[in-house]
Design a protein around this motif. Structure first.
Motif, PDB file in Angstrom:
ATOM      1  N   VAL A 275     -10.637  80.513 -54.165  1.00  0.00           N
ATOM      2  CA  VAL A 275     -10.423  81.726 -55.112  1.00  0.00           C
ATOM      3  C   VAL A 275     -11.559  81.794 -56.244  1.00  0.00           C
ATOM      4  N   ALA A 276     -12.022  80.610 -56.466  1.00  0.00           N
ATOM      5  CA  ALA A 276     -13.321  80.713 -57.475  1.00  0.00           C
ATOM      6  C   ALA A 276     -14.373  81.288 -56.936  1.00  0.00           C
ATOM      7  N   GLY A 277     -14.530  80.965 -55.527  1.00  0.00           N
ATOM      8  CA  GLY A 277     -15.861  81.630 -54.853  1.00  0.00           C
ATOM      9  C   GLY A 277     -15.757  82.974 -54.463  1.00  0.00           C
ATOM     10  N   TYR A 278     -14.456  83.219 -54.181  1.00  0.00           N
ATOM     11  CA  TYR A 278     -14.137  84.927 -53.728  1.00  0.00           C
ATOM     12  C   TYR A 278     -14.316  85.688 -54.975  1.00  0.00           C
ATOM     13  N   PHE A 279     -13.689  85.411 -55.980  1.00  0.00           N
ATOM     14  CA  PHE A 279     -13.440  86.271 -57.366  1.00  0.00           C
ATOM     15  C   PHE A 279     -15.031  86.146 -58.080  1.00  0.00           C
ATOM     16  N   GLY A 280     -15.398  85.028 -58.331  1.00  0.00           N
ATOM     17  CA  GLY A 280     -16.425  84.588 -59.015  1.00  0.00           C
ATOM     18  C   GLY A 280     -16.244  84.944 -60.468  1.00  0.00           C
ATOM     19  N   GLY A 281     -17.432  85.088 -61.415  1.00  0.00           N
ATOM     20  CA  GLY A 281     -17.162  85.524 -62.828  1.00  0.00           C
ATOM     21  C   GLY A 281     -16.204  84.692 -63.555  1.00  0.00           C
ATOM     22  N   TRP A 282     -15.550  84.802 -64.361  1.00  0.00           N
ATOM     23  CA  TRP A 282     -14.829  84.211 -65.319  1.00  0.00           C
ATOM     24  C   TRP A 282     -13.787  83.112 -64.534  1.00  0.00           C
ATOM     25  N   THR A 283     -13.397  83.645 -63.367  1.00  0.00           N
ATOM     26  CA  THR A 283     -12.451  82.899 -62.774  1.00  0.00           C
ATOM     27  C   THR A 283     -13.158  81.552 -61.968  1.00  0.00           C
ATOM     28  N   ASP A 284     -14.434  81.949 -61.441  1.00  0.00           N
ATOM     29  CA  ASP A 284     -14.983  80.951 -61.066  1.00  0.00           C
ATOM     30  C   ASP A 284     -15.558  79.898 -62.150  1.00  0.00           C
ATOM     31  N   THR A 285     -15.808  80.439 -63.236  1.00  0.00           N
ATOM     32  CA  THR A 285     -16.376  79.572 -64.431  1.00  0.00           C
ATOM     33  C   THR A 285     -15.122  78.679 -65.064  1.00  0.00           C
ATOM     34  N   ILE A 286     -13.854  79.103 -65.015  1.00  0.00           N
ATOM     35  CA  ILE A 286     -13.037  78.228 -65.496  1.00  0.00           C
ATOM     36  C   ILE A 286     -12.344  77.365 -64.450  1.00  0.00           C
ATOM     37  N   LEU A 287     -12.358  77.571 -63.128  1.00  0.00           N
ATOM     38  CA  LEU A 287     -11.754  76.681 -62.289  1.00  0.00           C
ATOM     39  C   LEU A 287     -13.053  75.699 -61.937  1.00  0.00           C
ATOM     40  N   MET A 288     -14.013  76.309 -61.877  1.00  0.00           N
ATOM     41  CA  MET A 288     -15.099  74.887 -61.842  1.00  0.00           C
ATOM     42  C   MET A 288     -15.304  74.108 -62.747  1.00  0.00           C
ATOM     43  N   ARG A 289     -15.241  74.609 -64.020  1.00  0.00           N
ATOM     44  CA  ARG A 289     -15.278  73.886 -65.164  1.00  0.00           C
ATOM     45  C   ARG A 289     -14.220  72.785 -65.323  1.00  0.00           C
ATOM     46  N   ILE A 290     -13.085  73.003 -64.919  1.00  0.00           N
ATOM     47  CA  ILE A 290     -11.929  72.210 -64.935  1.00  0.00           C
ATOM     48  C   ILE A 290     -12.264  71.223 -63.619  1.00  0.00           C
ATOM     49  N   THR A 291     -12.741  71.623 -62.575  1.00  0.00           N
ATOM     50  CA  THR A 291     -13.091  70.854 -61.454  1.00  0.00           C
ATOM     51  C   THR A 291     -14.248  69.777 -61.870  1.00  0.00           C
ATOM     52  N   ASP A 292     -15.188  70.181 -62.713  1.00  0.00           N
ATOM     53  CA  ASP A 292     -16.220  69.436 -63.248  1.00  0.00           C
ATOM     54  C   ASP A 292     -15.787  68.176 -64.183  1.00  0.00           C
ATOM     55  N   ILE A 293     -14.812  68.746 -65.102  1.00  0.00           N
ATOM     56  CA  ILE A 293     -14.081  67.737 -65.924  1.00  0.00           C
ATOM     57  C   ILE A 293     -13.521  66.646 -65.225  1.00  0.00           C
ATOM     58  N   VAL A 294     -12.840  66.977 -64.162  1.00  0.00           N
ATOM     59  CA  VAL A 294     -12.258  65.722 -63.272  1.00  0.00           C
ATOM     60  C   VAL A 294     -13.132  64.751 -62.584  1.00  0.00           C
ATOM     61  N   LEU A 295     -14.505  65.745 -61.914  1.00  0.00           N
ATOM     62  CA  LEU A 295     -15.132  64.947 -61.382  1.00  0.00           C
ATOM     63  C   LEU A 295     -16.227  63.863 -62.351  1.00  0.00           C
ATOM     64  N   SER A 296     -16.211  64.241 -63.643  1.00  0.00           N
ATOM     65  CA  SER A 296     -16.897  63.581 -64.400  1.00  0.00           C
ATOM     66  C   SER A 296     -16.196  62.018 -64.838  1.00  0.00           C
ATOM     67  N   PHE A 297     -15.007  61.937 -64.275  1.00  0.00           N
ATOM     68  CA  PHE A 297     -14.459  60.652 -64.368  1.00  0.00           C
ATOM     69  C   PHE A 297     -14.530  59.897 -63.174  1.00  0.00           C
ATOM     70  N   PRO A 298     -14.919  58.434 -63.226  1.00  0.00           N
ATOM     71  CA  PRO A 298     -14.740  57.764 -62.096  1.00  0.00           C
ATOM     72  C   PRO A 298     -13.463  57.920 -61.398  1.00  0.00           C
ATOM     73  N   SER A 299     -13.134  58.236 -60.173  1.00  0.00           N
ATOM     74  CA  SER A 299     -11.959  58.548 -59.354  1.00  0.00           C
ATOM     75  C   SER A 299     -10.870  57.670 -59.577  1.00  0.00           C
ATOM     76  N   LEU A 300     -11.488  56.190 -59.246  1.00  0.00           N
ATOM     77  CA  LEU A 300     -10.672  55.018 -59.341  1.00  0.00           C
ATOM     78  C   LEU A 300     -10.153  54.710 -60.933  1.00  0.00           C
ATOM     79  N   VAL A 301     -11.058  54.818 -61.767  1.00  0.00           N
ATOM     80  CA  VAL A 301     -10.648  54.741 -63.226  1.00  0.00           C
ATOM     81  C   VAL A 301      -9.430  55.739 -63.663  1.00  0.00           C
ATOM     82  N   LEU A 302      -9.562  57.116 -63.041  1.00  0.00           N
ATOM     83  CA  LEU A 302      -8.809  57.938 -63.663  1.00  0.00           C
ATOM     84  C   LEU A 302      -7.554  57.796 -62.816  1.00  0.00           C
ATOM     85  N   ALA A 303      -7.445  57.382 -61.361  1.00  0.00           N
ATOM     86  CA  ALA A 303      -6.328  56.988 -60.757  1.00  0.00           C
ATOM     87  C   ALA A 303      -5.558  55.764 -61.419  1.00  0.00           C
TER      88      ALA A 303
END
Length: 281
Positions: A102-130
């Motif tokens: 969805v993010a790659g197909y529509f681009g624009g604000w949809t891509d920005t919002i979804l990828m920023r959420i993804t980046d926030i989750v990625l910024s935490f070490p996965s084991l610590v977050l788990a």
């Protein structure tokens, strides 16, 4: 028989290390399926007089502090490991695929919002977050599955997005758009199928990480609870006996190592086979 003649198997035969990985995974699945037949003892059978017995003909992997047969517990524990790996993969695969496409197909604000959420989750070490999620929800196998799932979808989403950015501008997608195909049809029938092979490869590689994360949660007491034969919890229980009774902690560690290694080399082989740019000559 047509399934066995598929070119995939011929390509896999040219990857001996990857073939070994698939064989080990197949053996793990068989062990989990036939655990009641393969385990020499009940996983929770306690014989205190046999406590901390060294590996022998009666107990091939030794016994733990309660006299329980470690090999039987490892065999039954394979069910917990596979359940965790398959459950997490079944959750994060569709979620990551949908978000990325969805993010790659529509681009624009949809891509920005979804990828920023993804980046926030990625910024935490996965084991610590788990660990944080597991501690907040409470210990247990289902808790571990949920906690690992919440931290494992971002890499899938980013991969699916990257694939979609390439596919959405391809000629056949443009032709389908000219003939009147709507967004939903384009995403479901033209874009998503092209992303699935890469996602499957990534999921296979992720299974090793899922195995280690689940074992880590079990080691810290946030996974499956005793007396469940969870490999990480078994290693944790055996650490206090490590000096004199090494097998209590080492045997579960070997099971975790072999399982993670099998998923890693199988994923590498799968990536080489499904990558059209890979030279098999």
């Amino acid at each position: 028989m047509r399934f066995l003649r598929h070119p995939f198997w011929g390509n896999l035969a040219r990857e001996p290390l990857g073939l070994t990985g698939f064989i080990l995974i197949g053996l793990l699945v068989l062990v989990a399926l036939f655990a009641p037949l393969l385990a020499p003892y009940s996983p929770n059978r306690q014989v205190l007089s046999d406590a901390l017995s060294a590996p022998s003909a009666a107990h091939w992997a030794g016994t733990d502090e309660f006299g329980r047969d470690i090999l039987s517990r490892l065999i039954w524990g394979s069910r917990l490991t596979l359940r965790t790996v398959l459950s997490v993969s079944a959750i994060v695969g569709p979620i990551g695929l949908i978000i990325g496409v969805v993010a790659g197909y529509f681009g624009g604000w949809t891509d920005t919002i979804l990828m920023r959420i993804t980046d926030i989750v990625l910024s935490f070490p996965s084991l610590v977050l788990a660990l944080a999620f597991a501690a907040a929800i409470g210990p247990g196998l289902n808790t571990a599955i949920i906690a690992i799932s919440l931290t494992s979808w971002p890499p899938i989403a980013r991969l699916a997005r990257a694939e979609t950015l390439v596919v959405r501008n391809s000629d056949y997608v443009s032709a389908a758009r000219v003939y009147g195909a709507g967004h939903l049809r384009l995403i479901a029938l033209y874009v998503t199928p092209m992303c699935i092979p890469s996602v499957v490869v990534r999921l296979t590689l992720n299974m090793a990480v899922i195995t280690l994360t689940a074992a880590s949660l079990g080691f810290l007491g946030l996974g499956a609870q005793p007396p469940a034969p969870e490999w990480g919890a078994m290693s944790s229980a055996g650490r206090q006996y490590m000096i004199d009774y090494w097998w209590v902690a080492v045997m579960p560690g070997i099971a975790i190592l072999l399982t993670s290694l099998s998923f890693n080399i199988a994923g590498d082989a799968l990536r080489d086979i499904l990558d059209p740019r890979h030279d098999r000559s």
